[in-house]
Design an enzyme around this catalytic site. Structure first.
Site, PDB file in Angstrom:
ATOM      1  N   HIS A   1       0.828  -1.214   0.000  1.00 54.23           N
ATOM      2  CA  HIS A   1       0.000   0.000   0.000  1.00 54.23           C
ATOM      3  C   HIS A   1       0.861   1.263   0.000  1.00 54.23           C
ATOM      4  CE1 HIS A   1       0.859   0.644   4.339  1.00 54.23           C
ATOM      5  NE2 HIS A   1       0.790  -0.681   4.428  1.00 54.23           N
TER       6      HIS A   1
ATOM      7  N   CYS B   1       2.140  -2.946   6.843  1.00 53.78           N
ATOM      8  CA  CYS B   1       2.652  -4.063   6.047  1.00 53.78           C
ATOM      9  C   CYS B   1       3.818  -3.590   5.192  1.00 53.78           C
ATOM     10  CB  CYS B   1       1.528  -4.644   5.198  1.00 53.78           C
ATOM     11  SG  CYS B   1       0.398  -5.721   6.123  1.00 53.78           S
TER      12      CYS B   1
END
Length: 226
Positions: A177, A193
């Protein structure tokens, strides 16, 4: 004669003393920051036509090796494969012909929880973000108030785009992302993440379809995340 010598000594000594003062008072010379090449500036320019207009990023906040660039492909994977290397802080998209597009990444604790092969099962522009139970438990003061989630926007921790990785039809909870903290690219951070510059995740999102194969290399144990 003695007076003359004394006078000369005073003049010389005074000059040396003055020279020493001038030298000591000289401002320290700081190395000049390397100029940002125009093509790099263009890659990270503002994107005013986005659903949520994005400001420009100063690529100088990270080491130049983390700027988006075409490199010799080190992965040996077929074209169209994403390879995530959390140790080196790079994501490679194999292009074929021995080349890959390399993106700098930031790695969070959630980004170390998975290794192996997965598939991009879903793509999202300006995704909604909800902190995980582990994040809320680890930092309740920070994440508790947003436990119900945040809508997409420039302040959203998932940034402008997200790729959702599944394995065997099940969500791995692993995300690639964007980020609203560009300085964190190339570093290990406490949460999240795999994050890219917003301009980079937009570029990657555009290049890869649903169904893209993703290889996540195992992380070297023992690293402490900040």
């Amino acid at each position: 004669m003695i007076a003359d010598i004394t006078r000369r000594g005073f003049i010389i000594g005074g000059t040396l003393a003055l020279g020493g003062c001038v030298q000591a008072a000289r401002a320290p010379v700081e190395p000049l920051a390397p100029a940002i090449p125009p093509d790099v500036q263009a890659m990270y320019a503002a994107l005013p036509n986005e659903e949520h207009p994005l400001p420009a990023i100063d690529p100088g906040v990270v080491d130049p090796r983390f700027w988006r660039q075409v490199v010799r492909d080190p992965t040996g994977e077929p074209a169209g494969t994403i390879t995530v290397d959390t140790n080196e802080r790079f994501l490679h998209l194999s292009l074929g012909g021995g080349q890959a597009m390399r993106y700098g990444i930031g790695v969070g604790k959630e980004g170390l929880a998975f290794a192996g092969t997965a598939t991009v099962a879903r793509k999202a522009a300006w995704p909604r973000w909800t902190p995980t139970a582990n994040m809320i438990r680890r930092e309740p003061e920070r994440y508790g108030p947003v436990a119900g989630g945040l809508p997409g926007g420039v302040e959203n921790p998932l940034g402008a785009r997200a790729l959702y990785l599944y394995q065997g039809g099940r969500d791995t909870l692993y995300r690639i992302h964007g980020t609203n903290e560009p300085w964190s690219i190339g570093t290990a951070i406490s949460s999240g993440c795999i994050r890219l510059f917003n301009q980079d995740i937009i570029d990657l999102h555009r290049r890869v379809p649903v169904g893209t194969r993703v290889v996540v290399l195992a992380h070297a144990p023992g690293e402490v995340l900040g």
